[in-house]
Design an enzyme around this catalytic site. Structure first.
Site, PDB file in Angstrom:
ATOM      1  N   GLY A 175      -4.891   3.435  -1.181  1.00  0.00           N
ATOM      2  CA  GLY A 175      -5.973   3.765  -0.290  1.00  0.00           C
ATOM      3  C   GLY A 175      -5.485   4.485   0.985  1.00  0.00           C
ATOM      4  N   GLY A 208      -4.977   0.414   5.031  1.00  0.00           N
ATOM      5  CA  GLY A 208      -3.960  -0.036   6.008  1.00  0.00           C
ATOM      6  C   GLY A 208      -4.114  -0.948   6.988  1.00  0.00           C
ATOM      7  N   GLU A 228       9.850   0.804  10.579  1.00  0.00           N
ATOM      8  CA  GLU A 228      10.824   2.014  10.160  1.00  0.00           C
ATOM      9  C   GLU A 228      10.094   3.242  10.367  1.00  0.00           C
ATOM     10  OE1 GLU A 228      13.994   1.625   9.267  1.00  0.00           O
ATOM     11  OE2 GLU A 228      13.799  -0.505   9.319  1.00  0.00           O
ATOM     12  N   LYS A 277       0.876  -1.043  -0.113  1.00  0.00           N
ATOM     13  CA  LYS A 277      -0.248   0.041  -0.007  1.00  0.00           C
ATOM     14  C   LYS A 277       0.860   1.035  -0.070  1.00  0.00           C
ATOM     15  CE  LYS A 277      -1.959   2.665   3.250  1.00  0.00           C
ATOM     16  NZ  LYS A 277      -1.758   3.774   2.495  1.00  0.00           N
ATOM     17  N   CYS A 328      13.619  10.615   7.115  1.00  0.00           N
ATOM     18  CA  CYS A 328      13.598  10.031   8.417  1.00  0.00           C
ATOM     19  C   CYS A 328      14.697  10.210   9.094  1.00  0.00           C
ATOM     20  CB  CYS A 328      12.858   8.575   8.411  1.00  0.00           C
ATOM     21  SG  CYS A 328      14.161   7.804   7.348  1.00  0.00           S
ATOM     22  N   GLU A 373       9.722  15.235  16.101  1.00  0.00           N
ATOM     23  CA  GLU A 373      10.081  15.317  14.631  1.00  0.00           C
ATOM     24  C   GLU A 373       9.441  16.088  14.125  1.00  0.00           C
ATOM     25  OE1 GLU A 373       8.787  11.761  12.481  1.00  0.00           O
ATOM     26  OE2 GLU A 373      10.978  11.687  11.478  1.00  0.00           O
ATOM     27  N   PRO A 404      -6.679   4.314   7.647  1.00  0.00           N
ATOM     28  CA  PRO A 404      -7.621   3.752   8.342  1.00  0.00           C
ATOM     29  C   PRO A 404      -8.304   2.526   7.676  1.00  0.00           C
ATOM     30  CG  PRO A 404      -7.698   6.281   8.594  1.00  0.00           C
ATOM     31  CD  PRO A 404      -6.552   5.789   7.520  1.00  0.00           C
TER      32      PRO A 404
END
Ligand code: NAD
Length: 492
Positions: free
Chosen positions: A210, A216, A254, A179, A288, A387, A213
């Site tokens: 998609g 996933g 990750e 996804k 990241c 972050e 909620p």
């Protein structure tokens, strides 16, 4: 047809790739996609349903027995074929990431397209190097593919993240339902085309578009999915782990980071600070492993701030398709607002040294943020703990090496780090004390064959290299009547 039509043409059939072919979405819902540079809409992507996920998982399960039975060298050939076909489309892939994510085109060519091709080919090489069964007394320890993998990716490096999961998973003998992020689906659609073009057996990699909620969660909760490999925020990672726990399903996560550069008192200050600023802003800070904190000896902070402000001022904001641009916009409006709020917070919490609110020079619209430096930041301030995921650097003073390491380790995260010192052994000693999955020593560069991943709340498991292959395998001990029989059994 103009170039942009060809690029966005991928959208208008951006439904799902299931069982080796494009399939219409089960539901009618679509999400608008917006060019972050000029804020214009340029298409939409299907928002799939639990039924779409179910169809994809069924296709992946059906493909699993024959795919997992293929010898390693044949799976290696598929990796090479996919890499070759991606390479032919490298310029298109780079342009699509610039259009969708906002990354400068020169960066897209290197960090999105080339890296994705290289990662894909690297698994051909790992497979050709052979397996590593271990004999322990009368046992032979072998590895088996874990099964069907649900791969869920973030929006900041869409192509690389999708392939960084799907390719090691299929190399290990698993099949995949992926996804992409609903914000940046474009290059995943090209991947589906490539899979069709090379003739990868139907169902080995399926792609369902998609949101989190719906699609996933359906993927994580599906009983036909044996493992979830996720890249995204720590908050969503926690939820995925909790959902997967109900079936004791393996997860590889990750997650986010708040990585630090530690400059020791003997380091070449100018080189170290300039390197740290560049390490904070790749992909407009939407990385990241961005080094979003810089920790310097207290007596050098004024000098360090001058250098940092100068380096931040060198970034050129502009059209991502322009070769001269080194700072693109942030990927979407909601994220831009979030980063702007952090900049306002930073002005209350610390001293603004460079950047700040408003558009950078050279642009009049778009989701841009100025390369921003905050100085004399309290290590416990929110801008130093949370972050931000934009071009925002917090510079922190430390009284000693000991304190610098404590500050570097003093967040919930542990993804990346960097150390600078004139003494390489001292740098290594400091690096060993940093609680993170990777540390760059004196500007050491990216190595895509080396494992990457997080300590603490930055994640579980490792991506890349043979470490990623192992993530997608279970370990099995075959017990023989005696050690000679265990040694004699040649399985690979
Ligand atoms: P996100 O967590 O919002 O979304 C990531 C993906 O998860 C998307 O595809 C989303 O649709 C999906 N998702 C959302 N809710 C879900 C749910 N309840 N169940 C299942 N899937 C769900 O993250 P993002 O905003 O797309 O990406 C930014 C984050 O990703 C940052 O925190 C960044 O540090 C992290 N990231 C980490 C790495 C790494 O290697 N550690 C790499 C890239 C990005």
């Amino acid at each position: 047809m103009s170039k942009i039509d060809i690029e966005t043409g991928y959208l208008n059939r951006a439904n799902h790739f299931i069982d080796g072919r494009w399939q219409a979405a089960d539901g009618q819902q679509r999400r608008e996609l917006v060019n972050p540079y000029d804020e214009s809409g340029f298409g939409s992507v299907a928002l799939g349903t639990a039924e779409d996920v179910d169809a994809a998982v069924k296709a992946a399960r059906a493909a699993l027995p024959s795919w997992s039975a293929l010898p390693r060298h044949q799976r290696a050939k598929w990796c090479y074929a996919i890499a070759e076909a991606l390479k032919e489309k490298a310029e298109l892939l780079a342009r699509l990431e610039s259009l969708n994510v906002g990354s400068p085109i020169s960066f897209s060519r290197m960090a999105h397209a080339q890296v994705a091709v290289a990662i894909t080919a690297s698994y051909g090489e790992f497979l050709e190097r052979g397996g590593h069964d271990e004999v322990i007394g009368n046992s032979r320890v072998v590895r088996e593919p874990i099964g069907v993998v649900g791969a869920i990716a973030a929006w900041n490096y869409p192509l690389m993240l999708l392939l960084g999961k799907a390719i090691p998973a299929i190399a290990a003998g698993c099949t995949v339902v992926a996804k992409p992020s609903e914000v940046t689906p474009l290059t995943s659609m090209v991947v589906a085309d490539v899979l069709q073009e090379v003739g990868l057996p139907a169902g080995v990699i399926n792609i369902v578009n998609g949101d989190g909620p719906t699609v996933g969660e359906a993927l994580v909760n599906h009983r036909g999915v044996d493992m979830v490999s996720f890249t995204g925020s720590t908050a969503v990672g926690r939820r995925i782990m909790a959902n997967a726990a109900t079936q004791v399903k393996k997860v590889a996560l990750e997650l986010g980071g708040k990585s630090a550069t530690v400059v020791l008192d003997d380091a070449p200050l100018e080189q170290a600070v300039r390197g740290a600023v560049r390490g904070a802003y790749p992909n407009a800070g939407q990385t990241c492993i961005a080094l979003s904190r810089l920790i310097v000896p207290g007596n050098l902070i004024d000098q360090a701030l001058d250098i940092a402000a100068d380096e931040a001022g060198r970034f050129i904001a502009g059209d991502p398709m322009d070769e001269r641009t080194t700072l693109g916009p942030l990927a979407f409006a909601g994220h831009h607002q979030r980063v702007a709020e952090y900049i306002r917070l930073g002005q209350r919490e610390a001293t603004l040294i460079a950047g700040g609110e408003g558009l950078p020079d050279g642009v009049e619209r778009g989701f841009f943020v100025k390369p921003t430096v905050f100085g004399r930041v309290d290590p416990q301030a929110r801008i130093a703990q949370e972050e931000i995921f934009g071009p925002v650097l917090s510079v922190i003073a430390a009284g000693s090496e000991e304190q610098a390491i404590d500050i570097a380790n003093g967040t919930i995260y542990g993804l990346n780090g960097a150390v600078w010192s004139a003494d390489p052994e001292r740098a290594v000693r400091a690096a060993r004390r940093m609680q993170c999955g990777k540390v760059d020593i004196n500007g050491g560069g990216f190595n895509l064959d080396a494992p990457a991943g997080g300590f603490k709340q930055s994640g579980i498991g490792r991506e890349r290299g043979h470490y990623a292959l192992e993530e997608y395998m279970e370990v099995k001990s075959l017990q023989f009547a005696d050690a000679d029989l265990a040694r004699a059994s040649a399985l690979e």
